[in-house]
Design a protein around this motif. Structure first.
Motif, PDB file in Angstrom:
ATOM      1  N   THR A 128      11.625   8.857   0.865  1.00 47.38           N
ATOM      2  CA  THR A 128      11.001   8.038   1.920  1.00 47.38           C
ATOM      3  C   THR A 128      11.583   8.645   3.455  1.00 47.38           C
ATOM      4  N   LEU A 166       8.713  -3.947   1.106  1.00 44.37           N
ATOM      5  CA  LEU A 166       8.597  -3.454   2.676  1.00 44.37           C
ATOM      6  C   LEU A 166       8.802  -4.363   3.642  1.00 44.37           C
ATOM      7  N   ILE A 172      -2.204   0.655   5.384  1.00 42.02           N
ATOM      8  CA  ILE A 172      -1.395   0.436   4.082  1.00 42.02           C
ATOM      9  C   ILE A 172      -1.565  -1.207   3.651  1.00 42.02           C
ATOM     10  N   LYS A 227      -2.202  -1.514  -4.627  1.00 43.61           N
ATOM     11  CA  LYS A 227      -1.144  -1.139  -4.705  1.00 43.61           C
ATOM     12  C   LYS A 227       0.103  -1.887  -4.029  1.00 43.61           C
ATOM     13  N   PHE A 228      -0.575  -2.613  -2.921  1.00 44.44           N
ATOM     14  CA  PHE A 228       0.456  -3.442  -1.975  1.00 44.44           C
ATOM     15  C   PHE A 228      -0.067  -4.839  -2.091  1.00 44.44           C
ATOM     16  N   ARG A 278       7.709   2.035  -5.287  1.00 42.64           N
ATOM     17  CA  ARG A 278       8.370   3.213  -4.388  1.00 42.64           C
ATOM     18  C   ARG A 278       7.486   4.389  -4.340  1.00 42.64           C
ATOM     19  N   HIS A 291       4.083   4.570  -4.744  1.00 42.96           N
ATOM     20  CA  HIS A 291       3.161   4.234  -4.016  1.00 42.96           C
ATOM     21  C   HIS A 291       3.210   4.310  -2.657  1.00 42.96           C
ATOM     22  N   PHE A 292       4.623   3.973  -1.960  1.00 42.94           N
ATOM     23  CA  PHE A 292       4.659   4.110  -0.657  1.00 42.94           C
ATOM     24  C   PHE A 292       5.093   5.479  -0.448  1.00 42.94           C
ATOM     25  N   ASP A 293       5.780   6.197  -1.235  1.00 43.76           N
ATOM     26  CA  ASP A 293       6.156   7.580  -0.896  1.00 43.76           C
ATOM     27  C   ASP A 293       4.772   8.390  -0.752  1.00 43.76           C
ATOM     28  N   PHE A 313       1.996   7.455  -0.004  1.00 42.68           N
ATOM     29  CA  PHE A 313       1.157   7.004   1.392  1.00 42.68           C
ATOM     30  C   PHE A 313       1.764   8.029   2.241  1.00 42.68           C
TER      31      PHE A 313
END
Length: 217
Positions: free
Chosen positions: A17, A51, A70, A76-77, A113, A115-117, A119
């Motif tokens: 990240t 987040l 996002i 995913k979120f 994590r 999924h965020f990475d 993105f």
């Protein structure tokens, strides 16, 4: 072994990240750079899975459209409406976030994590960012006013030197150890653990995130 030393003005060690976010800011200002990531692909890592509003402030400073995008990835979120902080003595406090839903800077999301990475990786600008995966920095030191790195990839040794290095390689950072002589002070050190459970009901109704501090740990 490759005896050629490759020069890059800026090298980011670590493609998590922090490393990818650094890359996005550099690309925004049209600054070429290299990212060296030891893993061969994006993978899930130990992380809190949330987040916070500070993350949204960073995303907004990169590109305000990132926030809307996002939030639209609903598989995913999910929006975090409340957080519970539990103390070792059994007491807890509740933080209601639902009243901040209309304020984008106060949003909080829950997501893995990986999924965020993923993105963030999708936003890498290859016009300025060169990414090398499956490459591990095995040594780094100052040499003639430059920073020299030894990198191992596919059983081959590659030498790089640069003017600026960004250490985004986590808790056991070789950049911090070798260049800043950083050592852990285990008297003031804490670790986070994460475990997934099924069929668990929240202790506090309508809380999406519960954090408990366990004395034994």
């Amino acid at each position: 072994m490759n005896d050629t030393t490759l020069f890059k003005n800026i090298i980011i060690v670590g493609g998590g990240t922090a490393g990818v976010t650094t890359s996005l800011f550099l690309s925004k200002h049209k600054i070429p750079h290299l990212i060296i990531e030891k893993d061969e692909q994006i993978k899930d890592k130990t992380c809190g899975g949330a987040l916070s509003s500070s993350v949204f402030n960073v995303l907004k400073s990169l590109d305000s459209s990132f926030i809307e995008e996002i939030c639209s990835i609903k598989d995913k979120f999910s929006v975090c409406n409340g957080v519970v902080f539990g103390a070792p003595n059994g007491n807890y406090i509740e933080l209601n976030l639902s009243k901040y839903k209309t304020n984008e800077s106060a949003y909080s999301l829950i997501g893995k994590r990986i999924h965020f990475d993923s993105f963030l990786y999708s936003k890498l600008d290859t016009n300025y960012a060169q990414l090398i995966m499956g490459a591990k920095v095995t040594d780094i030191y100052y040499n003639d006013n430059k920073i020299e790195l030894t990198v191992k990839q596919n059983n081959q040794i590659i030498k790089y030197n640069c003017n600026i290095v960004v250490g985004a390689d986590g808790d056991t950072s070789i950049v911090s150890r070798n260049l800043a002589a950083q050592k852990k002070d285990f008297r003031n050190y804490s670790v986070g653990t994460r475990t997934y459970f099924k069929n668990v009901s929240p202790i506090v109704e309508d809380s999406d995130l519960e954090l408990y501090f366990v004395k034994e740990i």
